[in-house]
Structures are given as structure tokens and as C-alpha cells.
Design a protein around this motif. Structure first.
Motif, PDB file in Angstrom:
ATOM      1  N   SER A   1     -48.793 -32.080  73.593  1.00 18.88           N
ATOM      2  CA  SER A   1     -47.314 -32.487  74.786  1.00 18.88           C
ATOM      3  C   SER A   1     -47.486 -32.059  76.085  1.00 18.88           C
ATOM      4  O   SER A   1     -48.088 -31.095  75.668  1.00 18.88           O
ATOM      5  N   PHE A   2     -46.928 -32.894  76.873  1.00 21.02           N
ATOM      6  CA  PHE A   2     -47.331 -31.515  78.398  1.00 21.02           C
ATOM      7  C   PHE A   2     -45.562 -31.346  78.854  1.00 21.02           C
ATOM      8  O   PHE A   2     -45.061 -31.778  78.281  1.00 21.02           O
ATOM      9  N   ALA A   3     -46.169 -30.391  80.222  1.00 17.45           N
ATOM     10  CA  ALA A   3     -44.871 -30.614  80.612  1.00 17.45           C
ATOM     11  C   ALA A   3     -45.228 -30.527  82.237  1.00 17.45           C
ATOM     12  O   ALA A   3     -46.985 -30.297  82.493  1.00 17.45           O
ATOM     13  N   LEU A   4     -44.525 -30.956  82.885  1.00 15.08           N
ATOM     14  CA  LEU A   4     -44.738 -31.213  84.458  1.00 15.08           C
ATOM     15  C   LEU A   4     -44.192 -30.172  84.933  1.00 15.08           C
ATOM     16  O   LEU A   4     -43.649 -28.864  85.138  1.00 15.08           O
TER      17      LEU A   4
ATOM     18  N   ALA B   1     -49.835 -30.260  81.842  1.00 14.27           N
ATOM     19  CA  ALA B   1     -50.344 -29.213  81.443  1.00 14.27           C
ATOM     20  C   ALA B   1     -49.703 -28.760  79.831  1.00 14.27           C
ATOM     21  O   ALA B   1     -48.127 -29.048  80.198  1.00 14.27           O
ATOM     22  N   GLY B   2     -50.261 -27.656  78.906  1.00 18.77           N
ATOM     23  CA  GLY B   2     -49.804 -27.448  78.742  1.00 18.77           C
ATOM     24  C   GLY B   2     -47.850 -26.691  79.074  1.00 18.77           C
ATOM     25  O   GLY B   2     -48.645 -25.879  80.211  1.00 18.77           O
ATOM     26  N   GLU B   3     -46.946 -26.125  78.589  1.00 21.33           N
ATOM     27  CA  GLU B   3     -45.894 -25.493  78.835  1.00 21.33           C
ATOM     28  C   GLU B   3     -46.960 -23.872  78.748  1.00 21.33           C
ATOM     29  O   GLU B   3     -46.020 -23.711  79.901  1.00 21.33           O
TER      30      GLU B   3
ATOM     31  N   VAL C   1     -40.193 -30.150  83.547  1.00 24.44           N
ATOM     32  CA  VAL C   1     -39.946 -31.082  82.495  1.00 24.44           C
ATOM     33  C   VAL C   1     -41.059 -30.875  81.108  1.00 24.44           C
ATOM     34  O   VAL C   1     -42.441 -30.541  81.415  1.00 24.44           O
ATOM     35  N   THR C   2     -40.240 -30.523  80.507  1.00 26.09           N
ATOM     36  CA  THR C   2     -41.004 -30.783  79.372  1.00 26.09           C
ATOM     37  C   THR C   2     -41.695 -31.496  78.342  1.00 26.09           C
ATOM     38  O   THR C   2     -40.102 -32.322  78.381  1.00 26.09           O
ATOM     39  N   ASP C   3     -41.894 -31.521  76.893  1.00 26.11           N
ATOM     40  CA  ASP C   3     -42.307 -32.872  75.862  1.00 26.11           C
ATOM     41  C   ASP C   3     -42.067 -33.915  76.880  1.00 26.11           C
ATOM     42  O   ASP C   3     -41.623 -34.362  76.124  1.00 26.11           O
ATOM     43  N   ILE C   4     -43.020 -34.164  77.625  1.00 23.94           N
ATOM     44  CA  ILE C   4     -43.653 -35.208  78.251  1.00 23.94           C
ATOM     45  C   ILE C   4     -44.283 -35.714  77.200  1.00 23.94           C
ATOM     46  O   ILE C   4     -45.825 -35.698  77.421  1.00 23.94           O
ATOM     47  N   ASN C   5     -44.695 -37.046  76.763  1.00 25.34           N
ATOM     48  CA  ASN C   5     -45.229 -37.843  76.097  1.00 25.34           C
ATOM     49  C   ASN C   5     -45.337 -39.181  75.603  1.00 25.34           C
ATOM     50  O   ASN C   5     -43.792 -39.084  75.267  1.00 25.34           O
ATOM     51  N   ASP C   6     -45.645 -40.401  75.949  1.00 21.54           N
ATOM     52  CA  ASP C   6     -45.794 -41.547  76.250  1.00 21.54           C
ATOM     53  C   ASP C   6     -45.680 -41.667  74.801  1.00 21.54           C
ATOM     54  O   ASP C   6     -44.685 -43.123  74.538  1.00 21.54           O
ATOM     55  N   VAL C   7     -46.549 -41.111  73.468  1.00 16.37           N
ATOM     56  CA  VAL C   7     -46.524 -41.671  72.552  1.00 16.37           C
ATOM     57  C   VAL C   7     -46.571 -40.496  71.975  1.00 16.37           C
ATOM     58  O   VAL C   7     -46.489 -39.237  71.817  1.00 16.37           O
ATOM     59  N   ALA C   8     -45.041 -40.546  70.476  1.00 17.61           N
ATOM     60  CA  ALA C   8     -44.383 -39.417  70.043  1.00 17.61           C
ATOM     61  C   ALA C   8     -45.843 -38.912  69.171  1.00 17.61           C
ATOM     62  O   ALA C   8     -45.827 -39.501  68.382  1.00 17.61           O
ATOM     63  N   GLY C   9     -45.394 -38.043  68.241  1.00 16.69           N
ATOM     64  CA  GLY C   9     -47.041 -37.330  67.784  1.00 16.69           C
ATOM     65  C   GLY C   9     -48.275 -37.596  68.244  1.00 16.69           C
ATOM     66  O   GLY C   9     -49.139 -37.857  67.516  1.00 16.69           O
ATOM     67  N   ALA C  10     -48.136 -37.368  69.798  1.00 17.49           N
ATOM     68  CA  ALA C  10     -50.343 -37.505  69.911  1.00 17.49           C
ATOM     69  C   ALA C  10     -50.498 -36.234  69.616  1.00 17.49           C
ATOM     70  O   ALA C  10     -50.322 -35.133  69.839  1.00 17.49           O
ATOM     71  N   THR C  11     -51.861 -36.096  69.159  1.00 22.22           N
ATOM     72  CA  THR C  11     -53.288 -35.522  68.875  1.00 22.22           C
ATOM     73  C   THR C  11     -53.967 -35.915  69.556  1.00 22.22           C
ATOM     74  O   THR C  11     -54.370 -36.682  69.678  1.00 22.22           O
TER      75      THR C  11
END
Length: 328
Positions: A89-92, A152-154, A166-176
Motif C-alpha cells: 500500500s502506498f503513501a504520497l 512509497a511506503g509510509e 495521503v496514505t493507503d493508496i492503491n487502485d486494487v485492494a489487497g495488492a501484493t
């Protein structure tokens, strides 16, 4: 004093690769060294400067990390010792005081861009993207004033003096993302019954059915392929090799026979190792051939193959005529 093991990873500090490496017991008392690229990390292993390298190989949204696939297929041989699957999960990340309206330039790893594409189009449609060698490198560039923000990672924010806007950015939930720990060739570890085998194979001739012949070596033995990727060999348009992950260990009869069949058919096969599968999922091999599939998993001793081997041994020493196999 014993010499500490050295492991390298795609750096700089603060990458998902570092976080994945730190989950492994090998990293507990080892020296961890960031590398500027996947190539540099693997070359450190090849030349003996590092015991192993932890590099990304596959993302559940974007697919293969092609640099890693190509590096494992070429150059001095390396082997995969284990794998790690990490939720992503990405953060800005921005310099303190930056607001979303201030963002005109964005950076991050190309695989990250594919995972936040829709978010970018919604919230930063006019921001200019330029790729970095890693997400943590993007954070460092933001710190140095080269870009307004980085994905990048928070956890990287504190390391580079940034804020997570902004945190928890991901177009698809549960991405690995799947990472592999790579070392120099050596003796394989014992099978765990929840293993994966990786190899790269080259076709002898480009003719109708050539890929099917390769796939049949696995299929007729009931071995499930988890991934197959075609990659250009660099020898001209239309020239490809195939990177393969299969269920099972090379010491398993099914997998061993499939590998031997590939070695017979193909001009080149590069074995990349057998190693524990992340998550410990057990394979469900097919008992028979394509025409008569089985209905469940084999036991530890793979009885279908044991019975066939015993029958053939009796035929070879004259103890039994070549009669049809008894029904299971």
C-alpha cells in the motif's frame, strides 16, 4: 569472531524490498546492504560480495518485474532460495507543508505507477510522472527538491524527513508483491510438500505446437504451472525464452521427470531452484494423464508413481508380463 552474512536488496533504505528482507530469519544477524538496482544487487551475489539478494519478481497488479526475470535468465547462474509475499500500500510522501494543490511532479518505481494510475488520474491529473529506480529513491529525490511528491511506503517518510500527505493508496485492494531471495547455486533444501520450482527454458525451433510440447511435459505428469512468462532473448524479433514457476520440488518424481523432459526437448534449460512456497499452499497434482484426470492430491510417497515404478521394475527383470495396469 564469526563473519556476519551480508545480504543486499533493492535500495536505498526504506524500500519494500528492505521490509521484505527483514521478515526473513536470515536477516536477523546479517549485514543488510542497499543496492542501486536489481542488477547491482544480483551482481553483488555473483561476485561474492553478498551471501544473497532480496529482489522483487512479481506484483499481483502489474505482473512480472521483467528486470529480475531477465537477470535470472542470463549471466552467471543464480538460484532462488526462498520467496516472500508482502502486502503493498502506498503513501504520497511530500516535504513538510506541501499541499495536494502544490504537486506538479510525481515520482516512484514504474511498478508503483501501475498500482496508483487511477488515483493519479482522479486527484493529480495534471502532475508529471517521472520514474525512479525504486520508491525509496523517489522519496530521497523529493527530499532533495527534485520532485514534489513520491509514492512509497509510509514507513519511508521518517527516514527521509517527509510527511505522508495521503496514505493507503492503491487502485486494487489487497495488492501484493512477491520477492525472491537469490544466492549462488548450491545443494537444494529438503522438500516441504509446499514447494515451488522455477526454471527458464528456450525452444529448439519456432514451429506450430512448439510451446505445447513444452507445456505437455508438465501436464501429462499432473504438475500445475503457477506462472509462465515469455521474455525476448535479444537474438532477434520472435525469439523468446519462457520463465516458469511450477508446483512441487525438483526431488518430486513428477517434477523431476518434467525437468528431464524439458532438458531432452530444449536446447537450453536454466534451473532456478526449488524452495518453500510463500503461504505454504499444498499442491494438488493430477493422478493420471490429460485424458483421465484424478480427483484429489497424492500422499507423501506419491503412490501412483510408486506403483508404476514397481510395475516397470517387475517387467524389466521378467517377474511380470507387460499387462495393463491395475485399476486404482
Amino acid at each position: 569472531m564469526p563473519v556476519r552474512a551480508r545480504y543486499t536488496y533493492l535500495g536505498p533504505e526504506g524500500t519494500f524490498s528492505e521490509i521484505a528482507l527483514r521478515t526473513l530469519p536470515e536477516a536477523a544477524n546479517a549485514e543488510l546492504i542497499p543496492a542501486v538496482s536489481v542488477t547491482a544487487a544480483l551482481d553483488a551475489v555473483r561476485c561474492g560480495d553478498a551471501t544473497g539478494a532480496l529482489v522483487p519478481i512479481e506484483n499481483s497488479v502489474e505482473g512480472a518485474v521483467t528486470t529480475t526475470l531477465d537477470e535470472l535468465a542470463t549471466g552467471q547462474p543464480l538460484m532462488i532460495d526462498r520467496e516472500v509475499v508482502l502486502p503493498i500500500s502506498f503513501a504520497l510522501l511530500v516535504r513538510p507543508g506541501t499541499q495536494l494543490d502544490d504537486v506538479k511532479s510525481v515520482t516512484g518505481h514504474p511498478v508503483a505507477q501501475a498500482q496508483v494510475r487511477r488515483w493519479l488520474a482522479t486527484y493529480l491529473p495534471y502532475a508529471e510522472w517521472e520514474s525512479a529506480s525504486s520508491n525509496a529513491e523517489g522519496a530521497r529525490l523529493v527530499r532533495d527538491g527534485r520532485f514534489d511528491c513520491a509514492f512509497a511506503g509510509e514507513f519511508a517518510a521518517r527516514r527521509y524527513g517527509l510527511e505522508a500527505l495521503v496514505t493507503d493508496i492503491n487502485d486494487v485492494a489487497g495488492a501484493t508483491t512477491r520477492f525472491v531471495l537469490v544466492g549462488r547455486p548450491g545443494r537444494l533444501g529438503d522438500p516441504t510438500r509446499a514447494d515451488k520450482t522455477s526454471a527458464v527454458v528456450w525452444l529448439a525451433h519456432n514451429h506450430p505446437g512448439a510451446l505445447l510440447e513444452l507445456l505437455l511435459e508438465w501436464a501429462v505428469r499432473g504438475v500445475n504451472l503457477l506462472r509462465i512468462e515469455s521474455r525476448p532473448t535479444g537474438e532477434g524479433l520472435g525469439q523468446y525464452c519462457f520463465s516458469i514457476d511450477a508446483e512441487g520440488h525438483a526431488s518430486d518424481r513428477r517434477v523431476a521427470e518434467a525437468l528431464m523432459g524439458l532438458h531432452r526437448l530444449c536446447p537450453k534449460v536454466r534451473f532456478l531452484g526449488s524452495y518453500p512456497r510463500a503461504g505454504g499452499s499444498l499442491p494438488r497434482p493430477r493422478h493420471r494423464t490429460l485424458t483421465t484426470p484424478g480427483t484429489g492430491p497424492d500422499q507423501d510417497d506419491d503412490p501412483a508413481y510408486t506403483r508404476s515404478a514397481d510395475w516397470l521394475a517387475r517387467c524389466l527383470d521378467g517377474r511380470e508380463a507387460a499387462t495393463p495396469r491395475e485399476a486404482a
